[in-house]
Design an enzyme around this catalytic site. Structure first.
Site, PDB file in Angstrom:
ATOM      1  N   GLN A 181       0.844  -1.199   0.000  1.00 51.80           N
ATOM      2  CA  GLN A 181       0.000   0.000   0.000  1.00 51.80           C
ATOM      3  C   GLN A 181       0.878   1.248   0.000  1.00 51.80           C
ATOM      4  OE1 GLN A 181      -3.353  -0.706   3.104  1.00 51.80           O
ATOM      5  NE2 GLN A 181      -1.776  -2.225   3.484  1.00 51.80           N
TER       6      GLN A 181
ATOM      7  N   HIS B 231      -1.559   1.530  -4.203  1.00 50.31           N
ATOM      8  CA  HIS B 231      -1.940   2.939  -4.047  1.00 50.31           C
ATOM      9  C   HIS B 231      -1.081   3.890  -4.871  1.00 50.31           C
ATOM     10  CE1 HIS B 231      -3.993   1.871   0.059  1.00 50.31           C
ATOM     11  NE2 HIS B 231      -4.683   1.473  -0.986  1.00 50.31           N
TER      12      HIS B 231
ATOM     13  N   CYS C  41       0.054  19.152 -22.506  1.00 50.49           N
ATOM     14  CA  CYS C  41      -1.164  19.934 -22.775  1.00 50.49           C
ATOM     15  C   CYS C  41      -1.302  21.163 -21.880  1.00 50.49           C
ATOM     16  CB  CYS C  41      -2.401  19.038 -22.629  1.00 50.49           C
ATOM     17  SG  CYS C  41      -2.849  18.699 -20.921  1.00 50.49           S
TER      18      CYS C  41
ATOM     19  N   CYS D  89       1.482  20.105 -17.045  1.00 55.14           N
ATOM     20  CA  CYS D  89       1.736  19.031 -18.002  1.00 55.14           C
ATOM     21  C   CYS D  89       2.510  19.568 -19.203  1.00 55.14           C
ATOM     22  CB  CYS D  89       0.406  18.443 -18.463  1.00 55.14           C
ATOM     23  SG  CYS D  89       0.570  17.207 -19.749  1.00 55.14           S
TER      24      CYS D  89
ATOM     25  N   GLY E 273       3.110  -4.699   8.861  1.00 55.65           N
ATOM     26  CA  GLY E 273       3.070  -3.251   9.071  1.00 55.65           C
ATOM     27  C   GLY E 273       1.892  -2.539   8.447  1.00 55.65           C
TER      28      GLY E 273
END
Ligand code: OAD
Length: 242
Positions: A100, A118, A149, A146, A186
């Site tokens: 994660q 994630h 664009c 970006c 964890g």
């Protein structure tokens, strides 16, 4: 310690071992966890920093938080827990590492088959055109734009209320279902769907070993629970496996 031998024996007699990790494995690298005593969600509100709505409202604030985290992560090193897992893969024991974490430390430690549920803090994505790229340091100008664009770039991580990347989740489901032993390391095991992956292993008759400094909602269904720091115990288990 008896539990180390027990864990090593269980791993040694398994054919398809998979690991699921959370922020706790990177705690010993100096990266703050989300929950618990000094957890990030004690100091910050997830709704202000880790949702698409928060980003739409205030991209600069969200980016400031991510730049702060990138700086911590960028100066952190993989710890003996990450390294032991990479060695287990190299030895052919560990088939996949589902994480994660967005810090990329598993790969830096040498793990190859890493499924980042994630996302990754070092990847950015354009909210307009979908262009994405890896970066190696925090953007100098925030919020970054970006190059294709001119749209707004965001960290390519999963925020609350967003779906997980489908291909990664599907592969994680495959590995969790196929595993005859899962190491759950964890993670507070409260964020879905990641927290349900160990249930798939269990349902298919697999063994669950939890390595965590505190109890979690998964603890009652685990076959073995080790109440120790991941960076301390994983190298010992590896040594015992031989
Ligand atoms: P959490 O911060 O919720 O939980 C960390 C877990 O690690 C706790 O159960 C601690 O007891 C344990 N722990 C701490 N130090 C440890 C150590 N040295 N060795 C072993 N265990 C230790 O982190 P996650 O479960 O990863 O998502 O959180 C899941 C998700 O919630 C994150 O990916 C993030 C967060 O909000 C998003 O941002 C979408």
């Amino acid at each position: 310690m008896e539990v180390i031998k027990e864990a090593a024996d269980l791993i040694g007699s398994s054919n398809f071992v998979v690991a699921l990790t959370g922020a706790g494995i990177s705690a010993e690298s100096g990266i703050p966890t989300f929950r618990g005593k000094n957890g990030l969600w004690r100091k910050y509100r997830a709704e202000d920093l880790a949702t698409p709505e928060a980003f739409a409202r205030n991209p600069r604030l969200v980016w400031e938080w991510y730049v702060w985290r990138m700086k911590i992560i960028g100066s952190a090193e993989p710890n003996p827990g990450h390294i032991a897992l990479a060695k287990m893969e190299e030895m052919g024991i560990l088939k996949a590492l589902i994480t994660q974490n967005v810090d990329g430390l598993h790969r830096r430690a040498g793990s190859r088959n890493v499924l980042e549920l994630h996302g990754n803090i070092w990847r950015v994505r354009c909210v307009d055109c979908g262009f994405s790229k890896m970066i190696s340091k925090p953007p100098e100008q925030i919020p970054p734009k970006c190059e294709e664009c001119g749209g707004l770039l965001r960290p390519d991580v999963v925020w609350f209320g967003e779906p997980l990347p489908k291909d990664v989740l599907n592969r994680a489901i495959y590995y969790a279902s196929r595993a005859d032993l899962m190491l759950v390391i964890g993670t507070s095991a409260v964020v879905q769907p990641a927290a349900s992956l160990p249930l798939l292993t269990k349902r298919n008759g697999g063994i669950l070993i939890e390595i965590n400094i505190s109890d979690t909602p998964l603890t009652p269904i685990c076959d073995l629970t080790i109440r120790e720091k991941a960076g301390v115990i994983l190298p010992k288990i590896l040594e015992e496996i031989g």
